[in-house]
Scaffold this active site. Structure first.
Site, PDB file in Angstrom:
ATOM      1  N   ALA A 117      38.617  42.653  33.970  1.00 56.53           N
ATOM      2  CA  ALA A 117      38.794  41.567  33.007  1.00 56.53           C
ATOM      3  C   ALA A 117      38.257  40.230  33.498  1.00 56.53           C
ATOM      4  O   ALA A 117      38.493  39.202  32.864  1.00 56.53           O
ATOM      5  CB  ALA A 117      40.273  41.421  32.662  1.00 56.53           C
ATOM      6  N   ASN A 183      45.520  43.211  38.367  1.00 64.05           N
ATOM      7  CA  ASN A 183      44.292  43.806  38.876  1.00 64.05           C
ATOM      8  C   ASN A 183      43.216  42.756  39.101  1.00 64.05           C
ATOM      9  O   ASN A 183      42.398  42.878  40.008  1.00 64.05           O
ATOM     10  CB  ASN A 183      43.781  44.869  37.900  1.00 64.05           C
ATOM     11  CG  ASN A 183      44.480  46.208  38.060  1.00 64.05           C
ATOM     12  OD1 ASN A 183      44.660  46.700  39.161  1.00 64.05           O
ATOM     13  ND2 ASN A 183      44.882  46.788  36.950  1.00 64.05           N
ATOM     14  N   HIS A 213      42.175  33.769  32.800  1.00 67.40           N
ATOM     15  CA  HIS A 213      42.001  34.008  34.231  1.00 67.40           C
ATOM     16  C   HIS A 213      41.117  32.904  34.805  1.00 67.40           C
ATOM     17  O   HIS A 213      40.067  32.599  34.244  1.00 67.40           O
ATOM     18  CB  HIS A 213      41.340  35.365  34.476  1.00 67.40           C
ATOM     19  CG  HIS A 213      42.036  36.511  33.819  1.00 67.40           C
ATOM     20  ND1 HIS A 213      43.201  37.043  34.298  1.00 67.40           N
ATOM     21  CD2 HIS A 213      41.725  37.213  32.702  1.00 67.40           C
ATOM     22  CE1 HIS A 213      43.583  38.043  33.516  1.00 67.40           C
ATOM     23  NE2 HIS A 213      42.711  38.161  32.546  1.00 67.40           N
TER      24      HIS A 213
END
Length: 260
Positions: A117, A183, A213
């Protein structure tokens, strides 16, 4: 190229529906009792282990998370089957990481980690070749994005009036405490300063609607800050669209005449 999948959820379904033209799906590994669901979701032959697959794949693609990689990654690697995974956080367990490496060496193959991601991992890898690299990863999600995680033990997710940091520590600690949510922290760490040197902060924020993120890095190379607002796969708010796309990009790169 013959491909088998671990899992039959949203990410596996997206990958199966969009395989490169030079690839074909030979089966999908599922949990016992889930054979009918796997067959229905993927129109693929279900199997309970690598050995049960109807054909030996050239590549096993892990779409099922840490548990799937733990259950089937070592056996595939030992058998000489290359594995592509987005379950990067599973490598925060040093014992399991060593098991995967030993299995890959024994089988003469390798475990490849997709970017998942996040992005900018190529820049981090280059920066890690210099000196004094310092990296901080910040993961910000709406409260519902933290349901089913350890955040529920320390926060009332329904009552948040503003952003709250519910975890601050190393990327290794984040990946181990939040196996379904961190992750990206592990991928950032493995690409750059390492699992124990990379700082991670996880935030529940009722003011955002996307999973955000961010990495901030500086060292002898200079500094950069990078942010992604990730959208989910259509129809599944818990699965990142970019995670599925990163697997397809990795498949395309395997046979590209020119790679970047």
């Amino acid at each position: 190229m013959k491909i088998a999948l671990i899992g039959h959820g949203a990410i596996a379904g997206y990958v199966a529906a969009n395989l490169p033209a030079n690839s074909r799906l030979v089966g999908a590994i599922c949990r016992p009792g889930r054979e009918a669901a796997a067959r229905s979701a993927l129109s693929a032959v279900p199997a309970l282990s690598v050995a049960d697959l109807p054909e030996r794949p050239d590549l096993l693609v892990d779409c099922a998370g840490h548990a799937g990689l733990r259950a089937h990654g070592p056996s595939a690697l030992t058998a000489g089957i290359e594995v592509l995974s987005v379950s990067v956080g599973a490598l925060a367990d040093t014992g399991f990481c060593a098991e995967l490496e030993a299995a890959a060496r024994a089988g003469g193959t390798r475990l490849c980690l997709a970017s998942g991601a996040f992005g900018a991992l190529d820049a981090l890898s280059a920066a890690a070749m210099g000196q004094g690299l310092a990296v901080t990863y910040t993961g910000r999600k709406p409260p519902q994005g933290w349901r089913g995680s350890r955040a529920e033990e320390v926060l009332d997710l329904e009552a948040l009036a503003g952003p709250v940091t519910h975890f601050s520590g190393t990327a290794r600690e984040a990946a181990q405490a939040y196996p379904k949510n961190a992750n990206v922290a592990a991928a950032v760490a493995l690409a750059g300063a390492g699992l124990d040197a990379t700082r991670a902060e996880l935030i529940a924020d009722p003011g955002v609607t996307a999973n955000i993120h961010e990495i901030a890095a500086e060292g002898s190379f200079g500094r950069f800050r990078f942010q992604i607002e990730g959208l989910p796969l259509p129809g599944n708010p818990r699965s990142s669209a970019l995670t599925a796309l990163s697997l397809l990009a990795a498949l395309r790169q395997r046979h590209a005449a020119i790679r970047i």
